[in-house]
Design a protein around this motif. Structure first.
Motif, PDB file in Angstrom:
ATOM      1  N   ALA A  45     -13.268   7.061 -15.707  1.00  0.00           N
ATOM      2  CA  ALA A  45     -12.326   8.167 -15.490  1.00  0.00           C
ATOM      3  C   ALA A  45     -11.923   8.252 -14.029  1.00  0.00           C
ATOM      4  CB  ALA A  45     -12.949   9.487 -15.951  1.00  0.00           C
ATOM      5  N   LEU A  46     -12.864   8.050 -13.138  1.00  0.00           N
ATOM      6  CA  LEU A  46     -12.574   8.107 -11.704  1.00  0.00           C
ATOM      7  C   LEU A  46     -11.598   7.002 -11.297  1.00  0.00           C
ATOM      8  CD1 LEU A  46     -13.153   9.504  -9.008  1.00  0.00           C
ATOM      9  CD2 LEU A  46     -15.088   7.930  -8.723  1.00  0.00           C
ATOM     10  N   THR A  47     -11.761   5.823 -11.850  1.00  0.00           N
ATOM     11  CA  THR A  47     -10.845   4.716 -11.574  1.00  0.00           C
ATOM     12  C   THR A  47      -9.424   5.072 -12.024  1.00  0.00           C
ATOM     13  OG1 THR A  47     -12.628   3.097 -11.775  1.00  0.00           O
ATOM     14  CG2 THR A  47     -10.379   2.271 -12.040  1.00  0.00           C
ATOM     15  N   ALA A  48      -9.302   5.643 -13.218  1.00  0.00           N
ATOM     16  CA  ALA A  48      -7.988   6.050 -13.728  1.00  0.00           C
ATOM     17  C   ALA A  48      -7.403   7.173 -12.890  1.00  0.00           C
ATOM     18  CB  ALA A  48      -8.104   6.487 -15.192  1.00  0.00           C
ATOM     19  N   TRP A  49      -8.230   8.135 -12.494  1.00  0.00           N
ATOM     20  CA  TRP A  49      -7.786   9.247 -11.662  1.00  0.00           C
ATOM     21  C   TRP A  49      -7.245   8.745 -10.327  1.00  0.00           C
ATOM     22  CZ3 TRP A  49      -9.611  10.705  -6.873  1.00  0.00           C
ATOM     23  CH2 TRP A  49      -9.121  11.911  -6.386  1.00  0.00           C
ATOM     24  N   LYS A  50      -7.977   7.837  -9.693  1.00  0.00           N
ATOM     25  CA  LYS A  50      -7.549   7.291  -8.400  1.00  0.00           C
ATOM     26  C   LYS A  50      -6.212   6.575  -8.516  1.00  0.00           C
ATOM     27  CE  LYS A  50     -12.017   6.614  -6.163  1.00  0.00           C
ATOM     28  NZ  LYS A  50     -12.964   5.611  -5.645  1.00  0.00           N
ATOM     29  N   ALA A  51      -6.040   5.803  -9.578  1.00  0.00           N
ATOM     30  CA  ALA A  51      -4.784   5.066  -9.775  1.00  0.00           C
ATOM     31  C   ALA A  51      -3.610   6.027  -9.917  1.00  0.00           C
ATOM     32  CB  ALA A  51      -4.896   4.158 -10.997  1.00  0.00           C
ATOM     33  N   LYS A  52      -3.761   7.079 -10.729  1.00  0.00           N
ATOM     34  CA  LYS A  52      -2.667   8.036 -10.924  1.00  0.00           C
ATOM     35  C   LYS A  52      -2.417   8.850  -9.653  1.00  0.00           C
ATOM     36  CE  LYS A  52      -0.567   8.527 -14.175  1.00  0.00           C
ATOM     37  NZ  LYS A  52       0.648   7.878 -14.682  1.00  0.00           N
ATOM     38  N   ALA A  53      -3.462   9.242  -8.971  1.00  0.00           N
ATOM     39  CA  ALA A  53      -3.298  10.000  -7.735  1.00  0.00           C
ATOM     40  C   ALA A  53      -2.570   9.154  -6.693  1.00  0.00           C
ATOM     41  CB  ALA A  53      -4.659  10.454  -7.212  1.00  0.00           C
ATOM     42  N   GLN A  54      -2.881   7.886  -6.621  1.00  0.00           N
ATOM     43  CA  GLN A  54      -2.219   6.991  -5.668  1.00  0.00           C
ATOM     44  C   GLN A  54      -0.735   6.828  -5.999  1.00  0.00           C
ATOM     45  OE1 GLN A  54      -3.549   5.760  -2.847  1.00  0.00           O
ATOM     46  NE2 GLN A  54      -1.527   5.000  -2.354  1.00  0.00           N
ATOM     47  N   GLN A  55      -0.406   6.773  -7.277  1.00  0.00           N
ATOM     48  CA  GLN A  55       0.986   6.620  -7.701  1.00  0.00           C
ATOM     49  C   GLN A  55       1.842   7.827  -7.327  1.00  0.00           C
ATOM     50  OE1 GLN A  55       1.055   5.919 -11.919  1.00  0.00           O
ATOM     51  NE2 GLN A  55      -0.041   3.989 -11.764  1.00  0.00           N
ATOM     52  N   THR A  56       1.215   8.980  -7.198  1.00  0.00           N
ATOM     53  CA  THR A  56       1.965  10.213  -6.941  1.00  0.00           C
ATOM     54  C   THR A  56       1.693  10.777  -5.548  1.00  0.00           C
ATOM     55  OG1 THR A  56       0.217  11.558  -7.944  1.00  0.00           O
ATOM     56  CG2 THR A  56       1.997  10.801  -9.401  1.00  0.00           C
ATOM     57  N   VAL A  57       1.218   9.965  -4.649  1.00  0.00           N
ATOM     58  CA  VAL A  57       0.812  10.419  -3.317  1.00  0.00           C
ATOM     59  C   VAL A  57       1.977  11.035  -2.534  1.00  0.00           C
ATOM     60  CG1 VAL A  57       1.137   8.222  -2.108  1.00  0.00           C
ATOM     61  CG2 VAL A  57      -0.629   9.815  -1.345  1.00  0.00           C
ATOM     62  N   ASP A  58       3.205  10.658  -2.832  1.00  0.00           N
ATOM     63  CA  ASP A  58       4.362  11.192  -2.119  1.00  0.00           C
ATOM     64  C   ASP A  58       4.770  12.597  -2.570  1.00  0.00           C
ATOM     65  OD1 ASP A  58       4.555   8.918  -0.558  1.00  0.00           O
ATOM     66  OD2 ASP A  58       5.958   7.930  -1.913  1.00  0.00           O
ATOM     67  N   ASN A  59       4.218  13.075  -3.674  1.00  0.00           N
ATOM     68  CA  ASN A  59       4.533  14.407  -4.176  1.00  0.00           C
ATOM     69  C   ASN A  59       3.319  15.315  -3.938  1.00  0.00           C
ATOM     70  OD1 ASN A  59       5.121  16.730  -5.576  1.00  0.00           O
ATOM     71  ND2 ASN A  59       5.773  15.709  -7.443  1.00  0.00           N
ATOM     72  N   ALA A  60       3.392  16.144  -2.913  1.00  0.00           N
ATOM     73  CA  ALA A  60       2.258  16.995  -2.543  1.00  0.00           C
ATOM     74  C   ALA A  60       1.868  17.976  -3.644  1.00  0.00           C
ATOM     75  CB  ALA A  60       2.579  17.758  -1.265  1.00  0.00           C
ATOM     76  N   HIS A  61       2.786  18.309  -4.544  1.00  0.00           N
ATOM     77  CA  HIS A  61       2.498  19.268  -5.611  1.00  0.00           C
ATOM     78  C   HIS A  61       1.872  18.630  -6.849  1.00  0.00           C
ATOM     79  CE1 HIS A  61       5.130  21.870  -3.214  1.00  0.00           C
ATOM     80  NE2 HIS A  61       4.437  22.845  -3.779  1.00  0.00           N
ATOM     81  N   MET A  62       1.824  17.321  -6.900  1.00  0.00           N
ATOM     82  CA  MET A  62       1.265  16.626  -8.063  1.00  0.00           C
ATOM     83  C   MET A  62      -0.246  16.512  -7.906  1.00  0.00           C
ATOM     84  SD  MET A  62       2.593  15.511 -10.740  1.00  0.00           S
ATOM     85  CE  MET A  62       2.607  14.338 -12.037  1.00  0.00           C
ATOM     86  N   ARG A  63      -0.974  16.940  -8.925  1.00  0.00           N
ATOM     87  CA  ARG A  63      -2.437  16.879  -8.891  1.00  0.00           C
ATOM     88  C   ARG A  63      -2.965  16.313 -10.213  1.00  0.00           C
ATOM     89  NH1 ARG A  63      -1.730  18.001  -4.291  1.00  0.00           N
ATOM     90  NH2 ARG A  63      -2.784  19.539  -3.020  1.00  0.00           N
TER      91      ARG A  63
END
Length: 82
Positions: A45-63
């Motif tokens: 789950a942590l691996t998947a979370w990191k991948a999605k968080a990295q993909q949306t790093v430019d949107n400060a409101h995305m969590r």
């Protein structure tokens, strides 16, 4: 709850969405939540979370969040540390 290898499943849900503001956890639109998936252990789950968080790093409101589903399904069980 065990998987085919006899190991106990500690299910985790990874999901995310755009927040209304950075001070809370209120999503802008629940219809737009991104359900990444359900994973058999915290590490996956942590691996998947990191991948999605990295993909949306430019949107400060995305969590993105990890929900410990195994704790919700069996609150009496204390064997899963994560």
């Amino acid at each position: 709850m065990t998987d085919s290898g006899g190991k106990k499943q500690l299910l985790h849900l990874v999901f995310g969405g755009e927040l209304e503001n950075l001070d809370g956890i209120q999503f802008r639109d629940l219809k737009d939540l991104d359900i990444v998936g359900i994973f058999p252990d915290y590490a996956t789950a942590l691996t998947a979370w990191k991948a999605k968080a990295q993909q949306t790093v430019d949107n400060a409101h995305m969590r993105y969040f990890i929900v410990h589903m195994h704790r919700l399904l069996d609150p009496q069980d204390t064997t899963g540390s994560k």
